[in-house]
Motif scaffolding. Structure first.
Motif, PDB file in Angstrom:
ATOM      1  N   GLY A  41       0.690  -1.200   0.068  1.00 30.03           N
ATOM      2  CA  GLY A  41      -0.076   0.060   0.068  1.00 30.03           C
ATOM      3  C   GLY A  41       0.896   1.222  -0.085  1.00 30.03           C
ATOM      4  O   GLY A  41       0.204   2.526  -0.223  1.00 30.03           O
ATOM      5  N   GLU A  42       1.925   1.189   0.130  1.00 26.59           N
ATOM      6  CA  GLU A  42       2.973   2.337   0.149  1.00 26.59           C
ATOM      7  C   GLU A  42       3.490   2.776  -1.047  1.00 26.59           C
ATOM      8  O   GLU A  42       3.590   1.878  -2.260  1.00 26.59           O
ATOM      9  N   LYS A  43       3.722   3.941  -1.337  1.00 32.08           N
ATOM     10  CA  LYS A  43       4.015   4.613  -2.720  1.00 32.08           C
ATOM     11  C   LYS A  43       5.661   4.750  -2.346  1.00 32.08           C
ATOM     12  O   LYS A  43       6.073   4.889  -1.449  1.00 32.08           O
ATOM     13  N   VAL A  44       6.211   3.874  -3.376  1.00 34.78           N
ATOM     14  CA  VAL A  44       7.653   3.728  -3.399  1.00 34.78           C
ATOM     15  C   VAL A  44       8.286   4.084  -4.563  1.00 34.78           C
ATOM     16  O   VAL A  44       7.847   4.221  -5.644  1.00 34.78           O
ATOM     17  N   THR A  45       9.796   4.348  -4.370  1.00 31.42           N
ATOM     18  CA  THR A  45      10.765   4.683  -5.520  1.00 31.42           C
ATOM     19  C   THR A  45      11.859   3.420  -5.318  1.00 31.42           C
ATOM     20  O   THR A  45      12.390   3.575  -4.019  1.00 31.42           O
ATOM     21  N   LEU A  46      12.076   2.912  -6.474  1.00 30.49           N
ATOM     22  CA  LEU A  46      12.936   1.749  -6.251  1.00 30.49           C
ATOM     23  C   LEU A  46      13.922   1.812  -7.557  1.00 30.49           C
ATOM     24  O   LEU A  46      13.452   2.239  -8.532  1.00 30.49           O
ATOM     25  N   THR A  47      15.051   1.426  -7.272  1.00 27.90           N
ATOM     26  CA  THR A  47      16.110   1.301  -8.474  1.00 27.90           C
ATOM     27  C   THR A  47      16.162  -0.455  -8.678  1.00 27.90           C
ATOM     28  O   THR A  47      16.516  -1.005  -7.748  1.00 27.90           O
ATOM     29  N   ALA A  48      15.958  -0.816  -9.824  1.00 28.65           N
ATOM     30  CA  ALA A  48      16.047  -2.160 -10.063  1.00 28.65           C
ATOM     31  C   ALA A  48      16.557  -2.505 -11.565  1.00 28.65           C
ATOM     32  O   ALA A  48      16.221  -1.744 -12.379  1.00 28.65           O
ATOM     33  N   PHE A  49      17.085  -3.853 -11.805  1.00 28.24           N
ATOM     34  CA  PHE A  49      17.186  -4.232 -13.216  1.00 28.24           C
ATOM     35  C   PHE A  49      15.937  -4.832 -13.717  1.00 28.24           C
ATOM     36  O   PHE A  49      15.113  -5.650 -13.018  1.00 28.24           O
ATOM     37  N   TYR A  50      15.301  -4.247 -14.750  1.00 27.73           N
ATOM     38  CA  TYR A  50      14.179  -4.804 -15.405  1.00 27.73           C
ATOM     39  C   TYR A  50      14.494  -5.693 -16.665  1.00 27.73           C
ATOM     40  O   TYR A  50      15.249  -5.290 -17.724  1.00 27.73           O
ATOM     41  N   ASN A  51      13.747  -6.743 -16.800  1.00 32.56           N
ATOM     42  CA  ASN A  51      13.856  -7.631 -18.053  1.00 32.56           C
ATOM     43  C   ASN A  51      12.251  -8.165 -18.093  1.00 32.56           C
ATOM     44  O   ASN A  51      11.421  -7.963 -17.016  1.00 32.56           O
ATOM     45  N   PHE A  52      11.904  -8.743 -19.089  1.00 29.66           N
ATOM     46  CA  PHE A  52      10.478  -8.916 -19.224  1.00 29.66           C
ATOM     47  C   PHE A  52       9.846  -9.907 -18.268  1.00 29.66           C
ATOM     48  O   PHE A  52       8.863 -10.084 -17.895  1.00 29.66           O
ATOM     49  N   ALA A  53      10.892 -10.737 -17.409  1.00 31.27           N
ATOM     50  CA  ALA A  53      10.444 -11.450 -16.515  1.00 31.27           C
ATOM     51  C   ALA A  53      10.294 -10.751 -15.049  1.00 31.27           C
ATOM     52  O   ALA A  53       9.564 -11.254 -14.104  1.00 31.27           O
ATOM     53  N   GLY A  54      10.256  -9.441 -14.982  1.00 31.95           N
ATOM     54  CA  GLY A  54      10.165  -8.676 -13.788  1.00 31.95           C
ATOM     55  C   GLY A  54      11.497  -7.845 -13.420  1.00 31.95           C
ATOM     56  O   GLY A  54      12.203  -7.852 -14.309  1.00 31.95           O
TER      57      GLY A  54
END
Length: 133
Positions: A41-54
């Motif tokens: 339920g929290e609004k978050v900002t995150l840095t992560a590696f994206y590929n089509f799996a997530g």
């Protein structure tokens, strides 16, 4: 190796500067998995590696299909520019953490920002035709 660590620290600092909305809580990958139930339920900002799996912590985690991943469910057609600029990259994502009873992996919904770390002004969401999250 020292240059790589310096680069990671620089990127991490830059990401905090680019948080676009004060309502969004800046979290780290480890914060997400240490307390993801509390973050629902929290609004978050995150840095992560994206590929089509997530989303994954980094490229190595994605390549090994780490058990720690963030699901990004959406409908829409990705463009060639999305694949070129947003897939298999470190991205800044802003949205709301949610969960699903049939999955232990957290999800991010109501995404309002999706940008490459290398170009925070670029809007990956504009590159998904008919985007619904």
């Amino acid at each position: 190796m020292r240059k790589f660590i310096f680069l990671l620290l620089t990127i991490s600092s830059a990401i905090q500067v680019y948080a676009s909305d004060d309502d969004y809580k800046q979290i780290t990958w480890s914060n997400l998995f240490e307390s993801h139930k509390k973050l629902v339920g929290e609004k978050v900002t995150l840095t992560a590696f994206y590929n089509f799996a997530g989303f994954y912590k980094d490229l190595e985690s994605a390549d090994s299909f780490s058990m720690e991943y963030l699901v990004f469910p959406f409908y829409g057609d990705v463009t060639k520019d999305f694949v070129k600029h947003c897939n298999e990259r470190m991205l800044i994502v802003e949205g709301i953490i949610s969960s699903h009873e049939k999955s232990r992996a957290p999800r991010i919904k109501k995404v309002t920002r999706l940008s490459p770390v290398s170009n925070p002004e670029y809007n990956c969401l504009d590159q998904i035709l008919g985007f619904v999250n």
